[in-house]
Design an enzyme around this catalytic site. Structure first.
Site, PDB file in Angstrom:
ATOM      1  N   LYS A 157       0.860  -1.189   0.000  1.00 30.70           N
ATOM      2  CA  LYS A 157       0.000   0.000   0.000  1.00 30.70           C
ATOM      3  C   LYS A 157       0.899   1.244   0.000  1.00 30.70           C
ATOM      4  O   LYS A 157       1.802   1.359   0.843  1.00 30.70           O
ATOM      5  CB  LYS A 157      -0.866  -0.041   1.259  1.00 30.70           C
ATOM      6  CG  LYS A 157      -2.191   0.670   1.163  1.00 30.70           C
ATOM      7  CD  LYS A 157      -2.978   0.372   2.445  1.00 30.70           C
ATOM      8  CE  LYS A 157      -4.366   0.908   2.414  1.00 30.70           C
ATOM      9  NZ  LYS A 157      -5.020   0.760   3.724  1.00 30.70           N
TER      10      LYS A 157
HETATM   11  O1  G3P Z   1      -7.914   1.462   5.306  1.00 30.86           O
HETATM   12  C1  G3P Z   1      -8.090   2.804   5.246  1.00 30.86           C
HETATM   13  C2  G3P Z   1      -9.463   3.343   5.512  1.00 30.86           C
HETATM   14  O2  G3P Z   1     -10.439   2.382   5.342  1.00 30.86           O
HETATM   15  C3  G3P Z   1      -9.563   4.160   6.769  1.00 30.86           C
HETATM   16  O3  G3P Z   1     -10.877   4.323   7.244  1.00 30.86           O
HETATM   17  O4  G3P Z   1     -12.488   4.986   8.993  1.00 30.86           O
HETATM   18  O5  G3P Z   1     -10.047   5.556   9.274  1.00 30.86           O
HETATM   19  O6  G3P Z   1     -11.444   6.742   7.601  1.00 30.86           O
HETATM   20  P1  G3P Z   1     -11.234   5.470   8.344  1.00 30.86           P
END
Ligand code: G3P
Length: 217
Positions: A83
Site C-alpha cells: 500500500k
Molecule cells: O484502510 C483505510 C481506511 O479504510 C480508513 O478508514 O475509517 O479511518 O477513515 P477510516
C-alpha cells in the site's frame, strides 16, 4: 463485489474468514497501532488466514525508501499487496512495483483525477476514502461514480476498492455503482447480515415448529 476486512485484529479476521465471504484484508499504520501488535508478525499471521490480497502500507515518503520498505514487506507472503500513498513518490513506487508483478494498493485517494493517475501508474487497487470524504462535506459516493465512469471509459484494469466505509449504506451504494471491492471494519460486515424481519421471522417459525412437536434430527 469483493469484501475485504479493514482491520489488523486476528480474531475478527478469523471469524469473518470462517464465513467463506472474506476476499482480503486491508491494514494501515493506524490499524497496526490499534492492534498493539508487531507489524511484520501480525501481517504474516493475516496472510496465512486469508488467501486474497493483504494490504501492508509503507511509511516512507520518498520513492527510494518506499522501494526498500516494499522489498521487506513483499517477502512476508505471496499475497501481500503493497500500500502506497497517492503522492508523486507513491505513484513512482506503484509503477515500479506493479512492473515487477507485485500487487499495489494506492491509498488516500480523494479525487477522481488522483484515481486516474493511479490507474495510469498501473495500480492493482485504488482506495478512495468515502467516509473521510463525507466527513469533510463532500459526497464520497459521487467520487466512486466518477472513478467508475473514468475507469470504464478507458478500460483500466485498476480495481476500485471503496475504503473508509462507515456503515452498510456505503456498501449498498458502492455495489450499485459497481465498485470492485469494499473494505470495511468487521462490525460493518457483520451488520450486513442483519435485518429485524429476519430475526422476527426465525422467531415465528421456531415458535410454530415447537407446536408440531417434531424434530428433524
Ligand atoms: O484502510 C483505510 C481506511 O479504510 C480508513 O478508514 O475509517 O479511518 O477513515 P477510516
Amino acid at each position: 463485489m469483493k469484501f475485504f476486512a479493514d482491520t489488523a485484529e486476528i480474531d475478527a479476521i478469523k471469524d469473518l474468514a470462517a464465513t467463506g465471504l472474506l476476499d482480503g484484508v486491508t491494514t494501515n499504520p493506524s490499524l497496526i497501532a490499534k492492534s498493539g501488535r508487531d507489524f511484520m508478525e501480525v501481517t504474516k499471521e493475516i496472510c496465512a488466514i486469508v488467501d486474497g490480497p493483504v494490504s501492508a502500507e509503507v511509511v516512507a515518503l520518498d520513492h527510494a525508501t518506499m522501494m526498500k520498505e516494499a522489498e521487506v514487506l513483499r517477502k512476508i507472503a505471496d499475497n501481500v499487496c503493497i500500500k502506497v500513498p497517492l503522492t508523486v513518490d507513491g505513484l513512482k513506487t506503484c509503477k515500479a512495483l506493479t512492473g515487477e508483478g507485485t500487487m499495489v494498493n494506492v491509498t488516500l485517494c480523494f479525487s477522481a483525477n488522483q484515481a486516474l493517475l493511479a490507474a495510469k501508474a498501473g495500480a492493482t487497487f485504488i482506495s478512495p476514502f468515502v467516509g473521510r470524504h463525507d466527513d469533510n462535506g463532500f459526497d464520497g459516493m459521487d467520487l466512486i461514480e466518477d472513478i467508475r465512469l473514468i475507469y470504464d471509459n478507458y478500460n483500466f484494469a485498476t480495481e476500485i476498492l471503496v475504503a473508509s466505509v462507515r456503515h452498510t449504506t456505503h456498501v449498498l451504494q458502492a455495489a450499485k455503482i459497481g465498485a470492485d471491492v469494499m473494505t470495511a471494519p468487521p462490525k460493518v460486515i457483520h451488520d450486513l447480515f442483519k435485518h429485524v424481519l429476519t430475526d422476527k421471522g426465525i422467531e415465528g417459525f421456531l415458535a410454530d415448529w415447537a407446536k408440531t412437536g417434531q424434530s428433524i434430527l
